[in-house]
Design an enzyme around this catalytic site. Structure first.
Site, PDB file in Angstrom:
ATOM      1  CG  HIS A 113      33.719  55.794  58.515  1.00 39.12           C
ATOM      2  ND1 HIS A 113      33.837  57.046  57.950  1.00 39.12           N
ATOM      3  CD2 HIS A 113      34.505  55.830  59.556  1.00 39.12           C
ATOM      4  CE1 HIS A 113      34.335  57.848  58.439  1.00 39.12           C
ATOM      5  NE2 HIS A 113      34.872  57.366  59.585  1.00 39.12           N
ATOM      6  CG  ASN A 160      39.544  60.291  64.072  1.00 39.22           C
ATOM      7  OD1 ASN A 160      38.805  60.197  63.159  1.00 39.22           O
ATOM      8  ND2 ASN A 160      39.191  60.402  65.536  1.00 39.22           N
ATOM      9  CG  ASP A 185      33.174  58.163  54.699  1.00 39.49           C
ATOM     10  OD1 ASP A 185      34.442  57.986  54.771  1.00 39.49           O
ATOM     11  OD2 ASP A 185      32.332  58.536  55.648  1.00 39.49           O
ATOM     12  CG  ASN A 206      37.492  64.396  62.612  1.00 41.26           C
ATOM     13  OD1 ASN A 206      37.068  65.463  62.381  1.00 41.26           O
ATOM     14  ND2 ASN A 206      37.141  63.750  63.810  1.00 41.26           N
TER      15      ASN A 206
END
Length: 289
Positions: A113, A160, A185, A206
């Site tokens: 991530h 986020n 990613d 997100n």
């Protein structure tokens, strides 16, 4: 649609992992509907590296009566007020902003991530740009790629809420969205494949959703997607994106980063079309197969 862990729309479990302390203030990994701490990282960037107009020095002509055995010393010549005014009115080129998305904290280093962070670090190292200050809730650096001014940023707001940082940087420096490259990613791309696009939606990511929201819904900015592949078997995507890379994957990813560095150089110096051809071409993709 892409559903990316830590920013996976369908799972809120990722951001309930607990609190992490960064720069001596707590940040909470939250679900998509929650917001991280509203505390602001104190800016540590200075403006000491701003270029200033320097006096121009020119050799002074010797008079016809001067001795041929003596030379006239060079003297500084101060620009006239009109020259200074012209120089001051020249529009300064807007810098490019290159943003890598990820999560701050040691527990996320080297995970799928956070490949956006890693790509920015690779660019900074290749171009000799120091990422040594904090500005607008991001680890931040300024420099040049070729003769093009560039800013590099790694938002520290957690994935986020990435738009909080990116939106603030763009607003403060008045950067056109067409000169904002966001790197992140992508589960829907094969591992270590790169894809450069001129615009688009968030694809279920997100972090990108937050960036678009803070750009007042505009999707018209380039993005570089880095493939992290699909989770094996029935593994939860949330768990998958938090996994580290094995040795073979790391070698492939490092190769992709080198091509990403070249793609960014081409983008800034030669334009989007040439960069996209380089990254998205079948020849490049075959090198990774």
């Amino acid at each position: 649609m892409n559903a990316v862990g830590g920013s996976i729309s369908s799972s809120a479990s990722l951001f309930s992992l607990g609190a992490v302390r960064f720069f001596n203030w707590p940040l909470l990994i939250s679900s998509y509907s929650s917001s991280p701490s509203s505390k602001t990282l104190i800016s540590t960037c200075s403006s000491n590296n701003q270029k200033t107009l320097k006096s121009i020095t020119m050799p002074q002509s010797s008079s016809s009566s001067a001795s041929t055995t003596q030379s006239s010393a060079a003297a500084p010549v101060t620009p006239s007020p009109s020259e200074v005014a012209v120089e001051a009115t020249k529009p300064k080129p807007k810098p490019w902003l290159i943003v890598g998305l990820g999560n701050p904290g040691k527990m996320y280093n080297g995970t799928r991530h956070n490949v956006g962070f890693e790509m920015v670090d690779a660019i900074a190292e290749a171009e000799g740009i120091s990422m040594s200050c904090v500005s607008n809730k991001a680890i931040f650096g300024k420099g040049l790629i070729g003769n093009v001014p560039v800013m590099l940023a790694k938002p520290q707001t957690f994935m986020n809420a990435s738009g909080q940082s990116v939106g603030a940087i763009v607003s403060y420096h008045k950067i056109p969205l067409k000169q904002v490259l966001v790197i992140f990613d992508d589960l829907d791309l094969p591992f270590a494949k790169l894809r450069l696009l001129p615009k688009g939606g968030h694809g279920g990511h997100n972090g990108m959703r937050s960036v678009i929201d803070h750009f007042k819904g505009s999707k018209d900015f380039p993005r570089l997607r880095i493939g992290i592949g699909r989770p094996p078997g029935k593994m939860n995507p949330v768990s998958f994106v938090m996994r580290a890379f094995n040795k073979q994957e790391r070698q492939e990813l490092d190769f992709a980063f080198q091509n990403g560095i070249e793609a960014v150089r081409i983008l800034l110096l030669e334009g989007f079309d040439k960069s996209a051809t380089f990254v998205n071409s079948a020849k490049y993709l075959e090198q990774l197969s």
